[in-house]
Design a protein around this motif. Structure first.
Motif, short mmCIF file in Angstrom:
data_model
loop_
_atom_site.label_atom_id
_atom_site.label_comp_id
_atom_site.label_asym_id
_atom_site.label_seq_id
_atom_site.Cartn_x
_atom_site.Cartn_y
_atom_site.Cartn_z
N ASN A 80 37.81 -20.04 -13.33
CA ASN A 80 38.73 -21.16 -13.18
C ASN A 80 37.98 -22.46 -12.83
O ASN A 80 38.41 -23.22 -11.98
N TYR A 81 36.88 -22.66 -13.49
CA TYR A 81 35.97 -23.78 -13.23
C TYR A 81 36.32 -24.95 -14.14
O TYR A 81 36.52 -24.76 -15.35
N VAL A 82 36.39 -26.14 -13.59
CA VAL A 82 36.68 -27.33 -14.38
C VAL A 82 35.36 -27.99 -14.75
O VAL A 82 34.58 -28.37 -13.87
N THR A 140 27.52 -28.56 -24.05
CA THR A 140 27.04 -28.19 -25.38
C THR A 140 26.94 -26.68 -25.48
O THR A 140 26.31 -26.03 -24.64
N VAL A 141 27.59 -26.12 -26.50
CA VAL A 141 27.55 -24.69 -26.78
C VAL A 141 27.09 -24.50 -28.22
O VAL A 141 27.04 -25.45 -29.00
N ASN A 142 26.76 -23.26 -28.58
CA ASN A 142 26.21 -23.01 -29.91
C ASN A 142 27.16 -22.30 -30.87
O ASN A 142 27.17 -22.61 -32.04
N ILE A 143 27.91 -21.35 -30.40
CA ILE A 143 28.78 -20.58 -31.29
C ILE A 143 30.23 -20.80 -30.85
O ILE A 143 30.57 -20.55 -29.69
N THR A 144 31.07 -21.26 -31.77
CA THR A 144 32.48 -21.52 -31.44
C THR A 144 33.45 -20.99 -32.48
O THR A 144 34.64 -21.23 -32.38
N SER A 196 22.81 -14.51 -36.94
CA SER A 196 21.47 -14.00 -36.70
C SER A 196 20.43 -15.11 -36.78
O SER A 196 19.25 -14.86 -36.64
N SER A 197 20.89 -16.33 -37.01
CA SER A 197 20.00 -17.48 -36.93
C SER A 197 20.70 -18.54 -36.07
O SER A 197 21.92 -18.66 -36.08
N TYR A 198 19.88 -19.26 -35.33
CA TYR A 198 20.40 -20.18 -34.33
C TYR A 198 19.68 -21.52 -34.44
O TYR A 198 18.90 -21.90 -33.55
N PRO A 199 19.93 -22.25 -35.53
CA PRO A 199 19.24 -23.54 -35.71
C PRO A 199 19.70 -24.55 -34.67
O PRO A 199 20.78 -24.43 -34.09
N SER A 200 18.87 -25.56 -34.47
CA SER A 200 19.20 -26.59 -33.48
C SER A 200 20.47 -27.35 -33.86
O SER A 200 21.11 -27.94 -33.00
N SER A 201 20.86 -27.30 -35.12
CA SER A 201 22.09 -27.97 -35.56
C SER A 201 23.35 -27.19 -35.19
O SER A 201 24.46 -27.70 -35.32
N LEU A 202 23.19 -25.96 -34.72
CA LEU A 202 24.33 -25.12 -34.35
C LEU A 202 24.81 -25.51 -32.95
O LEU A 202 24.52 -24.86 -31.96
N VAL A 203 25.54 -26.63 -32.87
CA VAL A 203 26.05 -27.10 -31.58
C VAL A 203 27.47 -27.62 -31.72
O VAL A 203 27.87 -28.14 -32.75
N SER A 204 28.22 -27.43 -30.66
CA SER A 204 29.56 -27.99 -30.51
C SER A 204 29.68 -28.44 -29.06
O SER A 204 28.89 -28.03 -28.21
N ILE A 205 30.68 -29.24 -28.79
CA ILE A 205 30.87 -29.77 -27.44
C ILE A 205 32.23 -29.34 -26.89
O ILE A 205 33.25 -29.54 -27.54
N LEU A 206 32.22 -28.76 -25.69
CA LEU A 206 33.45 -28.50 -24.96
C LEU A 206 33.68 -29.72 -24.06
O LEU A 206 32.76 -30.15 -23.37
N PRO A 207 34.88 -30.29 -24.04
CA PRO A 207 35.11 -31.54 -23.32
C PRO A 207 35.14 -31.37 -21.80
O PRO A 207 35.51 -30.31 -21.28
N ALA A 208 34.78 -32.43 -21.11
CA ALA A 208 34.91 -32.46 -19.64
C ALA A 208 36.38 -32.27 -19.29
O ALA A 208 37.28 -32.65 -20.05
#
Length: 180
Positions: free
Chosen positions: A29-31, A37-41, A47-59
């Protein structure tokens, strides 16, 4: 996979076991105080994790946070899965994002803050996120310094929140009846 109380040290060579992938809760229950920044959404197999694999969870998002750790003494492949009650919002699999998200860790637990091969490696480590976004399975090959990921899920509502929600629904229902 073994669900456990938080480990005291998840740095390389500190909590080693050839057979166990450890999973523990870091926050509930953390705000989020700032964007994360997360990688998989999205559902799928990775099986590959390029630096472009990013998404943002909002504050401001309310989340539960979990840490998965596998650091064998000898080279090993291990598989496991975990199913959550709420959807997985993001999985952090790259070392830079792991280091940057250590603020989500358990106070008193020692986390890696530098080094290579701390997170998942392309080709060797596989992650699958189910279509309902509630199950994460892993198929990891590791040796020292091991594999680590952080899993962010939607927070499980507190009982008081559920009570307020139920009361709100009851009030809305009563208003609709009066109008009818």
């Amino acid at each position: 996979m073994q669900v456990t109380a938080p480990l005291s040290d998840v740095r390389p060579n500190q909590t080693q076991n050839d057979d166990i992938i450890w999973l523990f809760t870091e926050q509930t229950n953390y705000v989020l105080p700032s964007p994360l920044t997360v990688n998989i959404t999205a559902p799928g197999s990775y099986s590959s994790y390029p630096s472009s694999l990013v998404s943002i969870l909002p504050a401001g998002m309310r989340v539960d946070v979990y840490f998965m750790h596998f650091d064998p003494v000898h080279s090993r492949r291990r598989q496991g899965y975990v199913r959550f009650n709420t959807p997985i919002l993001g999985v952090i699999v790259r070392k830079d994002q792991l280091f940057a998200s250590n603020f989500l860790g358990v106070p008193g637990t020692l986390y890696p803050t530098s080094g290579d091969l701390i997170a998942l490696e392309n080709g060797q480590d596989k992650v699958n996120l189910s279509s309902d976004m509630k199950e994460l399975s892993v198929n990891w090959f590791a040796n020292t310094p091991g594999d680590r990921i952080r899993i962010i899920t939607a927070a499980i509502p507190e009982p008081s929140t559920m009570l307020l929600f139920a009361l709100g629904l009851a009030g809305a229902s009563m208003r609709l009846r009066k109008r009818a």
